[in-house]
Enzyme design. Sequence first.
Site, short mmCIF file in Angstrom:
data_model
loop_
_atom_site.label_atom_id
_atom_site.label_comp_id
_atom_site.label_asym_id
_atom_site.label_seq_id
_atom_site.Cartn_x
_atom_site.Cartn_y
_atom_site.Cartn_z
N THR A 102 27.86 -14.53 -0.19
CA THR A 102 29.15 -15.24 -0.27
C THR A 102 29.34 -15.96 -1.61
O THR A 102 28.44 -16.02 -2.43
CB THR A 102 29.27 -16.25 0.89
OG1 THR A 102 28.10 -17.07 0.92
CG2 THR A 102 29.41 -15.54 2.22
N SER A 126 31.57 -24.37 -4.08
CA SER A 126 32.52 -23.27 -4.13
C SER A 126 32.40 -22.67 -5.53
O SER A 126 32.65 -23.36 -6.52
CB SER A 126 33.95 -23.75 -3.88
OG SER A 126 34.86 -22.71 -4.17
N ARG A 127 31.99 -21.41 -5.61
CA ARG A 127 31.69 -20.83 -6.92
C ARG A 127 32.96 -20.52 -7.73
O ARG A 127 32.86 -20.09 -8.86
CB ARG A 127 30.83 -19.57 -6.75
CG ARG A 127 29.48 -19.93 -6.14
CD ARG A 127 28.42 -18.86 -6.28
NE ARG A 127 27.16 -19.36 -5.76
CZ ARG A 127 26.65 -19.03 -4.58
NH1 ARG A 127 27.29 -18.19 -3.81
NH2 ARG A 127 25.50 -19.54 -4.18
N LEU A 128 34.13 -20.71 -7.13
CA LEU A 128 35.37 -20.56 -7.88
C LEU A 128 35.87 -21.93 -8.35
O LEU A 128 36.40 -22.07 -9.43
CB LEU A 128 36.43 -19.87 -7.03
CG LEU A 128 36.10 -18.44 -6.61
CD1 LEU A 128 37.20 -17.87 -5.75
CD2 LEU A 128 35.87 -17.55 -7.81
#
Length: 406
Positions: A315, A341-343
């Site tokens: 994910t 959250s990698r964004l």
Amino acid sequence: DKKNKGKIISSFSGVIKIVGLKKVFLHEVLLNQNNKQIALVIGFDKDTIEAVLFDESFNVNEHLYKSNKKFSIKISDDITGRIIDGFGKPKDGFNDLKGEYYSVFSNAPAVNDRKPITRPLSTGIKIIDTNLPLGRGQRELIIGDRKLGKSSIATNIVINQKNIKKPIYCIYVLIAQKSQKIKEAIALFEKNNSFLHTTVVAVEADSSFAEIYLAPFIGSAIGEYFRDNKKDALIIYDDLTKHAKTYRDFSLLLDRIPGREAYPGDIFSLHAKLLEKPAQLSDKKGGGSLSALPIIETQEGDITAFIPTNIISITDGQIYLENDLFQKGFLPAVNIGLSVSRLGSAVQPKILKNVVGNIRLTLAQHKELQNLLKLETTINKNTLKKVHHGELILELLKQDLGVKIS
């Protein structure tokens, strides 16, 4: 081809081994002599075909035949508002589903068919939208021990989508859950008029291996339908821990070689295929999106166990719920330090970005300063001011999620 027929040589709890059939492919549907769908191919051994029965009362002395088709269900826009089972059949007492047949085991979009995720996915949950911004097309894991509010966060995200101008079609997949939890979730969606934009896939804990195995893929196919028709969809898998355990159970019945924690080696591949389907499609492909929020249950907060580490690696980040925060009454009990959250700010609305600023850094500093206070050393006024500032922010981020489901 009635000459190409298979014979069942072993059967236990709906898991079967077949000999005699030729040129069978993975996830092919097998038929009886009356062309009724009977079983799903889930693997192969050296001399046998492994499958799960749709109906465990099937007479195992009958022969099975190829269909040359993968499992598929009928999907149209009318599927919104429906409650269906793990075979894609109605559970709400209304008419049969209409529309075109959609393959449940389709391939994920190619890299060239995607584009960067830039549009925000607003959840309506303050601690997520300010610290862990999500984008349309993202896959964000919700992880934590049982009874910490994982399902409450997920259901509230679905309910809050009714306030969004451009609708997001939600698919809530309840995998091997108690019937009471399923009733509570459905009642909550009905109370908040969420069925105007939501489809529920509901599978009880005592369902067949085949139905539990298919449930997340049925839900994904519905989300893919909206994604491929230039719309935005969100799918929630509640939860993949139970799906993994079911896969482990029938893999052990099939004498597959067990790996770490007795799970078969291909469990990673199974969930990777499922979670590669969410995407933000390119403009050439219509620009639709499918986002996913898989839920994983941990034991004693252990995120290093096999299934949690698998899903974390697939994910684009995780929302980690902590027992200590829950006990202190900080709800939702999201540990910002272990969540990511990698964004991040790339998908956060500009207005919100300007308001929240460096809130995540402030909260990280607050946690460190709290540890310093425990040492009971002399603290200057500036440090105490920062601690107080952090506590005020935490109070602002507390949120009553309304009716909770267990």
